[in-house]
Design an enzyme around this catalytic site. Structure first.
Site: not given
Length: 487
Positions: A83-85
């Site tokens: 999960v990026e951000g």
């Protein structure tokens, strides 16, 4: 055009014939692909009352490039993993889902790479030496971000990240500099700085909007749980949660889409034909570029050019299983670099002390040309190469890997890569063209996400956006999609 019967002569030509479920109260819609964008779009249509659709998926599962696979007694993620951000001014919708599902996820801390950078030939680099090189790279990146902000919005002044580095008199050439550069750019975009747009990646909207933290998903239910979470909100399931909705049709590889002013016909590899009023194509950019699907008539030139202008990158996560661990563990050791004279050669490594306790698994990431090369050789050759690198880092006494898993996204005709990357000089005009409908043919996918192409949240949000474009046409008669003229 609501599905109706066909003449006998046509039936003789096609051994299998299927239609979207008959429902005269709403138009019929075919969605090609059950990846996250396709599922997200279908839910958005369903929420708007447009439930007369079928989803044709080429594989035997939903989720697309979010896919868990069994490996040496555990499940690992073949595709999307982070999960990026996270922890920014806006909330990433994927983070919200991961929290609600209680997915096992772990903060990825890259801050100690300076103490975990290995020499080609053996031994660690001195931490202060690497730390100084990282600081120089960060300073150059900061200057490049300011340069990017100064460029005209029409994209005509766009340059590559490498060109911007050269303007700062910084061209990574030593093994350590190249390893740091690879970590900063290829590890994120799956393509090198020389082909990656400065203007569309500095700053990167994902981190600017949602936060700079990233979390690794290591849940045995699979990251694909977020896709199932969305699907279960509008598709019928049985008591154990298996999707049994007749509108989802698996193992249906679409090979031809015929469209006209009155409707569409979608043909599958097994000879089936599905007719409807509209079609929403959610296959990957790589598939659109590969000609797996024939469009009749051919898509207009402006659409084809837009599709070909974007890059479909390749990001390959290679998992290796060992009888015992031999690498450093504890805080500040999870990620380590191999600084080879050959840029991108088995550069970035990760262990799973917390994520998969006792599994003795390492992950090494390769991209682009290295990914293509590795996909074309036997896994035994890849394992031998990886073991040679590990022995340079940790010595000849280390045990041999017992298992290896090498994804082959580029070779897979249903994907032809992992995610899209913004090339130089392509701006929002081309983006508008790549997601623009062609008559009754609509398009979605992470490559159509205005700000978040290449990311899981980009796929999810693009499905919503594309479905709303279709809804505006069907429900409000707003069928003319406006592409702002290029400055």
């Amino acid at each position: 055009m609501v599905a109706v019967g066909i003449t006998v002569p046509f039936l003789l030509l096609l051994p299998f014939l299927f239609f979207a479920s008959a429902d005269n109260s709403s138009p019929s819609i075919i969605i090609v692909g059950a990846g996250f964008s396709g599922i997200s779009a279908a839910k958005t249509l369903s929420d708007a009352g447009l439930k007369n659709f079928i989803i044709l998926e080429g594989t035997g599962r939903i989720g697309g490039r979010i896919c868990k696979v069994p490996f040496a007694g555990i499940y690992v993620e073949k595709g999307a993993n982070w999960v990026e951000g996270v922890n920014g001014k806006q909330i990433n919708p994927i983070w919200t889902m991961a929290e609600s599902l209680h997915l096992r996820r772990f903060y990825s801390d890259y801050d100690n790479l300076s103490s975990n950078t290995y020499k080609q030939g053996g031994g660690l680099y001195d931490s202060p030496e690497v730390s100084e090189m990282i600081d120089v790279a960060d300073s150059v990146n900061g200057a490049n971000e300011k340069l990017s902000a100064s460029l005209p919005s029409n994209g005509r002044g766009d340059i590559s990240i490498l060109a911007a580095q050269r303007l700062q008199n910084h061209v990574p050439s030593t093994p350590v500099d190249m390893a740091i550069d690879y970590y900063n750019f290829d590890y994120e975009f799956a393509e090198p700085p020389r082909v990656t747009s400065l203007q569309n990646t500095e700053p990167l909207p994902t981190f600017a909007n949602f936060g700079e933290d990233v979390y690794f998903v290591a849940d045995q239910r699979g990251y694909e749980s977020v896709v199932h979470h969305v699907a279960h909100q509008f598709l019928e399931t049985d008591k154990v949660g298996t999707i049994v909705d007749h509108r989802l049709r698996l193992n249906q590889v679409v090979r031809k889409i015929t469209y006209s002013a009155t409707g569409v016909a979608v043909e599958t590899e097994d000879g089936g034909v599905y007719k409807a009023d509209y079609v929403l194509v959610s296959v990957s950019l790589g598939v659109l570029q590969s000609k797996l699907i024939e469009f009749v008539p051919m898509l207009p030139q402006w659409k084809i050019v837009a599709i070909y202008e974007f890059d479909m990158a390749i990001y390959t996560k290679i998992f290796l299983k060992f009888p015992s661990s031999f690498w450093p563990t504890g805080n500040g050791t999870q990620f380590f670099l191999y600084a080879s004279e050959r840029r991108g050669y088995y550069t970035i490594w990760q262990h799973f002390e917390k994520e998969y306790p006792g599994a003795n698994v390492l992950l090494v990431t390769v991209t682009d040309d290295e990914s293509k090369r590795i996909e074309q050789q036997p896994d035994s050759k890849t394992k031998a190469e990886a073991m040679e690198v590990l022995r340079e880092m940790f010595g000849n006494h280390i045990p041999e890997a017992t298992d290896i898993f090498v994804p082959r996204w580029w070779s897979d005709r249903l994907y032809r890569g992992t995610f899209s990357n913004w090339p130089i000089g392509v701006d929002r005009y081309e983006y508008d063209q790549i997601r623009a409908p062609v008559g009754r043919v609509y398009f979605t996918g992470e490559h159509t996400s205005e700000h978040y192409n290449g990311y899981v949240h980009g796929a999810f949000l693009s499905g919503i956006d594309s479905a709303k474009i279709m809804i505006n046409c069907i429900k409000r008669g707003l069928c003319k999609y406006m592409v702002k003229a290029k400055d």
